[in-house]
Design a protein around this motif. Structure first.
Motif, PDB file in Angstrom:
ATOM      1  N   ASN A 110       0.822  -1.200   0.000  1.00 57.15           N
ATOM      2  CA  ASN A 110       0.000   0.000   0.000  1.00 57.15           C
ATOM      3  C   ASN A 110       0.864   1.262   0.000  1.00 57.15           C
ATOM      4  N   ASN A 111       1.970   1.230   0.753  1.00 57.95           N
ATOM      5  CA  ASN A 111       2.867   2.380   0.813  1.00 57.95           C
ATOM      6  C   ASN A 111       3.465   2.689  -0.542  1.00 57.95           C
ATOM      7  N   SER A 112       3.796   1.662  -1.306  1.00 57.05           N
ATOM      8  CA  SER A 112       4.442   1.876  -2.600  1.00 57.05           C
ATOM      9  C   SER A 112       3.453   2.425  -3.619  1.00 57.05           C
ATOM     10  N   MET A 113       2.150   2.130  -3.432  1.00 54.72           N
ATOM     11  CA  MET A 113       1.139   2.582  -4.379  1.00 54.72           C
ATOM     12  C   MET A 113       0.674   4.008  -4.084  1.00 54.72           C
ATOM     13  N   MET A 114       0.779   4.461  -2.852  1.00 50.02           N
ATOM     14  CA  MET A 114       0.282   5.787  -2.483  1.00 50.02           C
ATOM     15  C   MET A 114       1.390   6.828  -2.555  1.00 50.02           C
ATOM     16  N   GLN A 115       1.041   8.001  -3.101  1.00 48.03           N
ATOM     17  CA  GLN A 115       2.013   9.081  -3.221  1.00 48.03           C
ATOM     18  C   GLN A 115       2.184   9.800  -1.886  1.00 48.03           C
ATOM     19  N   ILE A 116       3.380  10.348  -1.687  1.00 44.03           N
ATOM     20  CA  ILE A 116       3.645  11.134  -0.485  1.00 44.03           C
ATOM     21  C   ILE A 116       3.049  12.528  -0.671  1.00 44.03           C
ATOM     22  N   VAL A 117       2.342  13.015   0.358  1.00 35.96           N
ATOM     23  CA  VAL A 117       1.680  14.321   0.296  1.00 35.96           C
ATOM     24  C   VAL A 117       2.443  15.311   1.168  1.00 35.96           C
ATOM     25  N   LEU A 125      -1.262  16.801  15.012  1.00 36.05           N
ATOM     26  CA  LEU A 125      -2.080  16.639  16.208  1.00 36.05           C
ATOM     27  C   LEU A 125      -2.770  17.950  16.593  1.00 36.05           C
ATOM     28  N   ARG A 126      -2.294  19.075  16.023  1.00 39.04           N
ATOM     29  CA  ARG A 126      -2.954  20.361  16.255  1.00 39.04           C
ATOM     30  C   ARG A 126      -4.296  20.456  15.552  1.00 39.04           C
ATOM     31  N   VAL A 127      -4.512  19.612  14.568  1.00 37.26           N
ATOM     32  CA  VAL A 127      -5.735  19.658  13.770  1.00 37.26           C
ATOM     33  C   VAL A 127      -6.863  18.969  14.536  1.00 37.26           C
ATOM     34  N   PRO A 128      -7.997  19.649  14.773  1.00 36.86           N
ATOM     35  CA  PRO A 128      -9.133  19.002  15.443  1.00 36.86           C
ATOM     36  C   PRO A 128      -9.609  17.791  14.645  1.00 36.86           C
ATOM     37  N   GLY A 129      -9.692  16.650  15.289  1.00 32.45           N
ATOM     38  CA  GLY A 129     -10.145  15.434  14.615  1.00 32.45           C
ATOM     39  C   GLY A 129      -9.018  14.466  14.309  1.00 32.45           C
ATOM     40  N   ILE A 130      -7.766  14.888  14.502  1.00 28.85           N
ATOM     41  CA  ILE A 130      -6.627  14.002  14.276  1.00 28.85           C
ATOM     42  C   ILE A 130      -5.993  13.685  15.627  1.00 28.85           C
ATOM     43  N   GLY A 131      -6.081  12.407  16.007  1.00 29.15           N
ATOM     44  CA  GLY A 131      -5.475  11.953  17.243  1.00 29.15           C
ATOM     45  C   GLY A 131      -4.247  11.102  16.960  1.00 29.15           C
ATOM     46  N   LYS A 132      -3.722  10.484  17.987  1.00 27.21           N
ATOM     47  CA  LYS A 132      -2.502   9.688  17.829  1.00 27.21           C
ATOM     48  C   LYS A 132      -2.720   8.481  16.927  1.00 27.21           C
ATOM     49  N   ALA A 133      -3.903   7.864  17.013  1.00 26.03           N
ATOM     50  CA  ALA A 133      -4.175   6.686  16.183  1.00 26.03           C
ATOM     51  C   ALA A 133      -4.214   7.052  14.705  1.00 26.03           C
ATOM     52  N   LYS A 134      -4.888   8.155  14.373  1.00 25.61           N
ATOM     53  CA  LYS A 134      -4.964   8.577  12.970  1.00 25.61           C
ATOM     54  C   LYS A 134      -3.603   9.058  12.481  1.00 25.61           C
ATOM     55  N   LEU A 135      -2.843   9.735  13.354  1.00 25.69           N
ATOM     56  CA  LEU A 135      -1.514  10.189  12.967  1.00 25.69           C
ATOM     57  C   LEU A 135      -0.621   9.007  12.612  1.00 25.69           C
ATOM     58  N   ALA A 136      -0.747   7.904  13.352  1.00 23.63           N
ATOM     59  CA  ALA A 136       0.066   6.720  13.067  1.00 23.63           C
ATOM     60  C   ALA A 136      -0.209   6.183  11.668  1.00 23.63           C
ATOM     61  N   LYS A 137      -1.450   6.295  11.208  1.00 27.73           N
ATOM     62  CA  LYS A 137      -1.799   5.833   9.862  1.00 27.73           C
ATOM     63  C   LYS A 137      -1.320   6.799   8.786  1.00 27.73           C
ATOM     64  N   LEU A 138      -1.190   8.082   9.141  1.00 25.72           N
ATOM     65  CA  LEU A 138      -0.793   9.099   8.163  1.00 25.72           C
ATOM     66  C   LEU A 138       0.721   9.271   8.050  1.00 25.72           C
ATOM     67  N   ARG A 139       1.440   8.910   9.093  1.00 24.30           N
ATOM     68  CA  ARG A 139       2.862   9.243   9.193  1.00 24.30           C
ATOM     69  C   ARG A 139       3.678   8.799   7.980  1.00 24.30           C
ATOM     70  N   ASP A 140       3.380   7.610   7.418  1.00 23.28           N
ATOM     71  CA  ASP A 140       4.163   7.090   6.291  1.00 23.28           C
ATOM     72  C   ASP A 140       3.804   7.737   4.965  1.00 23.28           C
ATOM     73  N   TYR A 141       2.721   8.557   4.953  1.00 26.11           N
ATOM     74  CA  TYR A 141       2.273   9.122   3.695  1.00 26.11           C
ATOM     75  C   TYR A 141       2.437  10.635   3.591  1.00 26.11           C
ATOM     76  N   VAL A 142       3.000  11.250   4.630  1.00 21.40           N
ATOM     77  CA  VAL A 142       3.150  12.707   4.619  1.00 21.40           C
ATOM     78  C   VAL A 142       4.594  13.105   4.823  1.00 21.40           C
ATOM     79  N   GLU A 143       4.907  14.299   4.361  1.00 21.71           N
ATOM     80  CA  GLU A 143       6.213  14.890   4.602  1.00 21.71           C
ATOM     81  C   GLU A 143       6.069  16.391   4.743  1.00 21.71           C
ATOM     82  N   VAL A 144       7.016  17.015   5.448  1.00 24.03           N
ATOM     83  CA  VAL A 144       6.972  18.450   5.687  1.00 24.03           C
ATOM     84  C   VAL A 144       7.874  19.132   4.656  1.00 24.03           C
ATOM     85  N   ASP A 145       7.338  20.109   3.956  1.00 19.54           N
ATOM     86  CA  ASP A 145       8.129  20.818   2.936  1.00 19.54           C
ATOM     87  C   ASP A 145       8.379  22.253   3.380  1.00 19.54           C
TER      88      ASP A 145
END
Length: 218
Positions: free
Chosen positions: A151-158, A198-218
């Motif tokens: 799944n990681n290889s198929m999804m683009q980094i945002v 985690l500053r975003v309302p609605g994003i907790g630690k569990a959701k962040l764990a799922k997002l971590r591999d698909y995001v990067e800071v630019d």
């Protein structure tokens, strides 16, 4: 005769004096009346203005973008109180909320989430069963097994500091409302790491764990 003449003159003077006094009294009343009317009008305007600025405190919760406690005009409706809380989320059930009801002090306005129907649950189970069957067939035929690595290889980094709302929705578990909240949060301060989500309302630690591999800071 002289005494009689003096008496007549005295009576005449007395009558003239009474007439003058009456005229002065009437004139004073006419001058006083408008002043009293002006005072009453001013008091009415002050009372009206006080009524206009009166507010009540309500709590808005449930499926809204910014739940919390708000001070709203005493004459407003539930619809306006929800608008003060950022409006409803995409999964809110507006049919179960009386939007035209007048608010009152200390009122709690809770917007419910849409119920998942039995048909929807059945369709999800069927889709999941088909997916599991396909993965099983691939595994038996020697194909690549479906898993996190694939799944990681198929999804683009945002890039979370520059991505648009539509690009943010490509992330797992991010819908239109949550994507807009991400943009709103970064506008008040750019993200320096993935943990800043985690500053975003609605994003907790569990959701962040799922997002971590698909995001990067630019």
């Amino acid at each position: 005769m002289q005494a009689k003449a003096k008496k007549i003159i005295f009576i005449a003077v007395l009558i003239v004096g009474c007439i003058i006094t009456s005229l002065i009294s009437t004139n004073d009343k006419e001058k006083t009346l408008p002043v009293s009317s002006l005072l009453q009008s001013a008091q009415g305007a002050v009372t009206s203005k006080t009524a206009q600025v009166k507010t009540v405190r309500v709590q808005v919760s449930g499926a809204v973008l910014e739940p919390g406690i708000y001070d709203v005009p005493a004459s407003c409706r539930v619809e306006e109180a929800i608008a003060a809380a950022g409006g409803m989320t995409e999964n809110a059930d507006s049919e179960r909320v009386n939007l035209v009801r007048k608010v009152r002090d200390g009122m709690q306005i809770r917007v419910p989430v849409q119920k998942v129907t039995r048909t929807s649950r059945t369709q999800r189970k069927k889709a999941q069963a088909k997916s599991d069957l396909g993965e099983s067939a691939l595994g038996k035929s020697g194909g690549a097994k479906a898993g996190p690595g694939r799944n990681n290889s198929m999804m683009q980094i945002v890039r979370i500091n520059s991505a648009s709302v539509s690009e943010l929705q490509q992330l797992p578990g991010i819908g239109p409302a949550l994507a807009q909240r991400i943009v709103k949060t970064r506008n008040s301060g750019r993200f320096t790491s993935a943990d800043d989500l985690l500053r975003v309302p609605g994003i907790g630690k569990a959701k962040l764990a799922k997002l971590r591999d698909y995001v990067e800071v630019d």
